[in-house]
Write a protein that holds these residues in place. Structure first.
Motif, PDB file in Angstrom:
ATOM      1  N   GLN A 178       0.829  -1.216   0.000  1.00 57.66           N
ATOM      2  CA  GLN A 178       0.000   0.000   0.000  1.00 57.66           C
ATOM      3  C   GLN A 178       0.861   1.264   0.000  1.00 57.66           C
ATOM      4  OE1 GLN A 178      -0.171  -2.653   2.112  1.00 57.66           O
ATOM      5  NE2 GLN A 178      -2.205  -2.770   3.077  1.00 57.66           N
ATOM      6  N   ASP A 179       1.955   1.270   0.799  1.00 55.93           N
ATOM      7  CA  ASP A 179       2.808   2.456   0.892  1.00 55.93           C
ATOM      8  C   ASP A 179       3.570   2.700  -0.406  1.00 55.93           C
ATOM      9  OD1 ASP A 179       2.047   2.947   3.521  1.00 55.93           O
ATOM     10  OD2 ASP A 179       3.636   1.697   4.347  1.00 55.93           O
ATOM     11  N   TRP A 180       4.117   1.640  -0.982  1.00 50.53           N
ATOM     12  CA  TRP A 180       4.870   1.787  -2.220  1.00 50.53           C
ATOM     13  C   TRP A 180       3.959   2.146  -3.389  1.00 50.53           C
ATOM     14  CZ3 TRP A 180      10.038   1.984  -3.389  1.00 50.53           C
ATOM     15  CH2 TRP A 180      10.907   1.800  -2.315  1.00 50.53           C
ATOM     16  N   ALA A 181       2.786   1.539  -3.428  1.00 45.64           N
ATOM     17  CA  ALA A 181       1.842   1.849  -4.506  1.00 45.64           C
ATOM     18  C   ALA A 181       1.387   3.304  -4.426  1.00 45.64           C
ATOM     19  CB  ALA A 181       0.642   0.903  -4.442  1.00 45.64           C
ATOM     20  N   GLN A 182       1.123   3.784  -3.194  1.00 44.17           N
ATOM     21  CA  GLN A 182       0.714   5.188  -3.028  1.00 44.17           C
ATOM     22  C   GLN A 182       1.856   6.125  -3.403  1.00 44.17           C
ATOM     23  OE1 GLN A 182      -1.822   6.652   0.233  1.00 44.17           O
ATOM     24  NE2 GLN A 182      -0.128   8.001   0.828  1.00 44.17           N
ATOM     25  N   THR A 183       3.076   5.755  -3.038  1.00 40.12           N
ATOM     26  CA  THR A 183       4.235   6.570  -3.393  1.00 40.12           C
ATOM     27  C   THR A 183       4.336   6.726  -4.904  1.00 40.12           C
ATOM     28  OG1 THR A 183       5.445   5.868  -1.412  1.00 40.12           O
ATOM     29  CG2 THR A 183       6.756   6.741  -3.243  1.00 40.12           C
ATOM     30  N   ILE A 184       4.209   5.627  -5.629  1.00 44.29           N
ATOM     31  CA  ILE A 184       4.296   5.667  -7.089  1.00 44.29           C
ATOM     32  C   ILE A 184       3.159   6.501  -7.672  1.00 44.29           C
ATOM     33  CG2 ILE A 184       4.120   4.243  -9.181  1.00 44.29           C
ATOM     34  CD1 ILE A 184       5.601   2.036  -7.541  1.00 44.29           C
ATOM     35  N   ALA A 185       1.965   6.333  -7.127  1.00 43.07           N
ATOM     36  CA  ALA A 185       0.810   7.095  -7.625  1.00 43.07           C
ATOM     37  C   ALA A 185       1.007   8.594  -7.425  1.00 43.07           C
ATOM     38  CB  ALA A 185      -0.458   6.627  -6.917  1.00 43.07           C
ATOM     39  N   LEU A 186       1.517   8.986  -6.257  1.00 39.40           N
ATOM     40  CA  LEU A 186       1.736  10.407  -5.987  1.00 39.40           C
ATOM     41  C   LEU A 186       2.858  10.976  -6.853  1.00 39.40           C
ATOM     42  CD1 LEU A 186       1.348  10.579  -2.086  1.00 39.40           C
ATOM     43  CD2 LEU A 186      -0.256  11.402  -3.813  1.00 39.40           C
ATOM     44  N   LEU A 187       3.896  10.183  -7.073  1.00 41.94           N
ATOM     45  CA  LEU A 187       4.988  10.655  -7.933  1.00 41.94           C
ATOM     46  C   LEU A 187       4.520  10.822  -9.376  1.00 41.94           C
ATOM     47  CD1 LEU A 187       8.043   8.577  -6.588  1.00 41.94           C
ATOM     48  CD2 LEU A 187       7.439  10.945  -6.074  1.00 41.94           C
ATOM     49  N   LYS A 188       3.642   9.936  -9.817  1.00 39.69           N
ATOM     50  CA  LYS A 188       3.084  10.070 -11.166  1.00 39.69           C
ATOM     51  C   LYS A 188       2.241  11.335 -11.286  1.00 39.69           C
ATOM     52  CE  LYS A 188       2.859   5.235 -12.719  1.00 39.69           C
ATOM     53  NZ  LYS A 188       1.962   4.110 -13.074  1.00 39.69           N
ATOM     54  N   GLN A 189       1.452  11.601 -10.251  1.00 46.13           N
ATOM     55  CA  GLN A 189       0.526  12.731 -10.315  1.00 46.13           C
ATOM     56  C   GLN A 189       1.211  14.076 -10.087  1.00 46.13           C
ATOM     57  OE1 GLN A 189      -2.927  12.242  -7.837  1.00 46.13           O
ATOM     58  NE2 GLN A 189      -3.875  14.150  -8.537  1.00 46.13           N
ATOM     59  N   TYR A 190       2.199  14.099  -9.186  1.00 48.15           N
ATOM     60  CA  TYR A 190       2.759  15.388  -8.782  1.00 48.15           C
ATOM     61  C   TYR A 190       4.225  15.604  -9.155  1.00 48.15           C
ATOM     62  CZ  TYR A 190      -1.568  15.732  -6.165  1.00 48.15           C
ATOM     63  OH  TYR A 190      -2.906  15.787  -5.814  1.00 48.15           O
ATOM     64  N   ARG A 191       4.924  14.536  -9.599  1.00 51.05           N
ATOM     65  CA  ARG A 191       6.339  14.717  -9.947  1.00 51.05           C
ATOM     66  C   ARG A 191       6.672  14.158 -11.331  1.00 51.05           C
ATOM     67  NH1 ARG A 191      10.718  13.663  -5.519  1.00 51.05           N
ATOM     68  NH2 ARG A 191      11.863  14.807  -7.125  1.00 51.05           N
ATOM     69  N   GLU A 192       5.656  13.982 -12.142  1.00 49.61           N
ATOM     70  CA  GLU A 192       5.815  13.613 -13.547  1.00 49.61           C
ATOM     71  C   GLU A 192       6.551  12.295 -13.747  1.00 49.61           C
ATOM     72  OE1 GLU A 192       7.680  17.021 -15.265  1.00 49.61           O
ATOM     73  OE2 GLU A 192       5.863  18.253 -15.147  1.00 49.61           O
ATOM     74  N   LEU A 193       6.390  11.361 -12.820  1.00 51.67           N
ATOM     75  CA  LEU A 193       6.980  10.036 -12.972  1.00 51.67           C
ATOM     76  C   LEU A 193       6.282   9.296 -14.113  1.00 51.67           C
ATOM     77  CD1 LEU A 193       8.755   7.606 -11.906  1.00 51.67           C
ATOM     78  CD2 LEU A 193       6.767   6.999 -10.490  1.00 51.67           C
ATOM     79  N   GLU A 194       7.070   8.647 -14.943  1.00 53.54           N
ATOM     80  CA  GLU A 194       6.527   7.821 -16.021  1.00 53.54           C
ATOM     81  C   GLU A 194       7.112   6.417 -15.889  1.00 53.54           C
ATOM     82  OE1 GLU A 194       7.108   9.530 -19.866  1.00 53.54           O
ATOM     83  OE2 GLU A 194       6.124  11.425 -19.346  1.00 53.54           O
ATOM     84  N   THR A 195       6.266   5.450 -15.596  1.00 53.43           N
ATOM     85  CA  THR A 195       6.706   4.062 -15.513  1.00 53.43           C
ATOM     86  C   THR A 195       5.509   3.137 -15.691  1.00 53.43           C
ATOM     87  OG1 THR A 195       7.776   2.360 -14.143  1.00 53.43           O
ATOM     88  CG2 THR A 195       6.479   4.028 -12.985  1.00 53.43           C
ATOM     89  N   PRO A 196       5.678   2.035 -16.432  1.00 58.00           N
ATOM     90  CA  PRO A 196       4.604   1.047 -16.555  1.00 58.00           C
ATOM     91  C   PRO A 196       4.662  -0.008 -15.457  1.00 58.00           C
ATOM     92  CG  PRO A 196       6.397   0.449 -18.015  1.00 58.00           C
ATOM     93  CD  PRO A 196       6.813   1.730 -17.324  1.00 58.00           C
ATOM     94  N   HIS A 197       5.706   0.068 -14.617  1.00 62.33           N
ATOM     95  CA  HIS A 197       5.960  -0.984 -13.632  1.00 62.33           C
ATOM     96  C   HIS A 197       5.233  -0.734 -12.311  1.00 62.33           C
ATOM     97  CE1 HIS A 197       8.953  -2.501 -16.369  1.00 62.33           C
ATOM     98  NE2 HIS A 197       9.638  -1.364 -16.316  1.00 62.33           N
TER      99      HIS A 197
END
Length: 324
Positions: free
Chosen positions: A292-311
């Motif tokens: 849950q923590d890692w998934a939320q981290t990735i989601a927030l980075l995608k939304q607010y820090r322009e992270l792009e990853t399919p993984h």
């Protein structure tokens, strides 16, 4: 006859000792994320107490120059392990760095809105009408938008004062800003040791938690030396557990290496970092990362820090090396 048998047995035992070589120690280096502070104390304590040596690890600890730099150094193979925040690990791995987290060390972020207690900021809603000191490009500023969205804040009612990182504390002390975006284990204590009473409104407590510090290794190291990684992680867990029991002794061990540390400040920082080891999802096991923590981290980075990853999260962190 009995005496002769005893003498023969003793000779055989001595011959065995001579013939058996000492267990070889793996030379391992750990690159920190920054200069020695409270967050790093458990590793110095573990080395001082022989926890790493007991696992066949000859540990060298090197100070760092920021999480992004640490990730690059480990990816290049210059250090065996590194300490870096999850956003740096994920962002650089997504861009091709062959690295992975093997310990989810701080599962709550220390990111906070730090103010003078007299300012009266106690809840996110109190931030409306206030000014916040922030540095250009600072991830704290980017992730503040997640806190604002979660708490339905009117961003038009919050002003941002752009300053250099080192000037944040000065801006608050001189009341050029009502608060700063910083760390509960960093700027909080810089204000405290200037003789003022600080208050920290933590992102993690208000809907914007991301995984904090991790321990990472190069993918090649993980594949080629899994037993060494497992032993390093085991010694790391023990070092943190013992530091929780004996925080003062742990700080004293670090001061043997760097005698000019402010002992009380370093101890205060360590105590905050011990609080940040857990999240509501990961509570109870040092180094264990919750999906849950890692998934939320990735989601927030995608939304607010322009992270792009399919993984998904397992591309960036593994729990496989933690003691069972």
């Amino acid at each position: 006859m009995t005496l002769k048998r005893n003498a023969l047995a003793l000779a055989a035992a001595l011959a065995t000792l001579v013939a058996t070589p000492a267990v070889a120690q793996d030379a391992v280096s750990l690159r920190l994320n920054w200069y020695l502070g409270g967050l790093h104390v458990p590793y110095y304590y573990g080395k001082d107490q022989g926890y790493f040596k007991a696992e066949g690890i000859d540990l060298t600890i090197n100070e760092g120059r920021g999480s992004a730099n640490t990730v690059q150094v480990v990816a290049a193979g210059s250090d065996t392990f590194g300490m870096a925040d999850s956003s740096s690990v994920i962002s650089l791995a997504a861009k091709g760095a062959e690295i992975k987290s093997v310990m989810s060390l701080l599962n709550s972020t220390g990111f906070s809105v730090v103010s003078l207690a007299s300012t009266g900021i106690r809840t996110p809603k109190d931030l409306e009408g206030k000014s916040l000191a922030v540095s250009p490009g600072d991830p704290l500023g980017q992730l503040f938008r997640a806190l604002a969205a979660h708490n339905k804040l009117d961003m038009s009612k919050i002003s941002f004062v752009q300053v250099d990182p080192a000037a944040k504390v000065v801006a608050v002390l001189e009341k050029k800003a009502d608060a700063l975006l910083g760390g509960a284990d960093d700027q909080f204590f810089l204000i405290k040791y200037r003789g003022q009473e600080p208050h920290a409104l933590r992102y993690a407590d208000h809907g914007a938690n991301i995984v904090g510090m991790t321990i990472l290794a190069k993918q090649d190291t993980i594949k080629a030396k899994p037993d060494m990684v497992r032993r390093f992680v085991k010694a790391s867990v023990r070092s943190w557990e013992e530091s929780k029991k004996n925080p003062g002794a742990a700080v004293d061990a670090a001061m043997k290496v760097k005698s000019d540390l402010n002992r009380q400040s370093t101890l205060d920082q360590l105590m905050v970092d011990i609080e940040l080891l857990d999240s509501p999802n990961s509570k109870g096991r040092v180094g264990w990362g919750a999906e849950q923590d890692w998934a939320q981290t990735i989601a927030l980075l995608k939304q607010y820090r322009e992270l792009e990853t399919p993984h998904n999260w397992t591309a960036f962190h593994t729990n496989e090396f933690l003691p069972r």
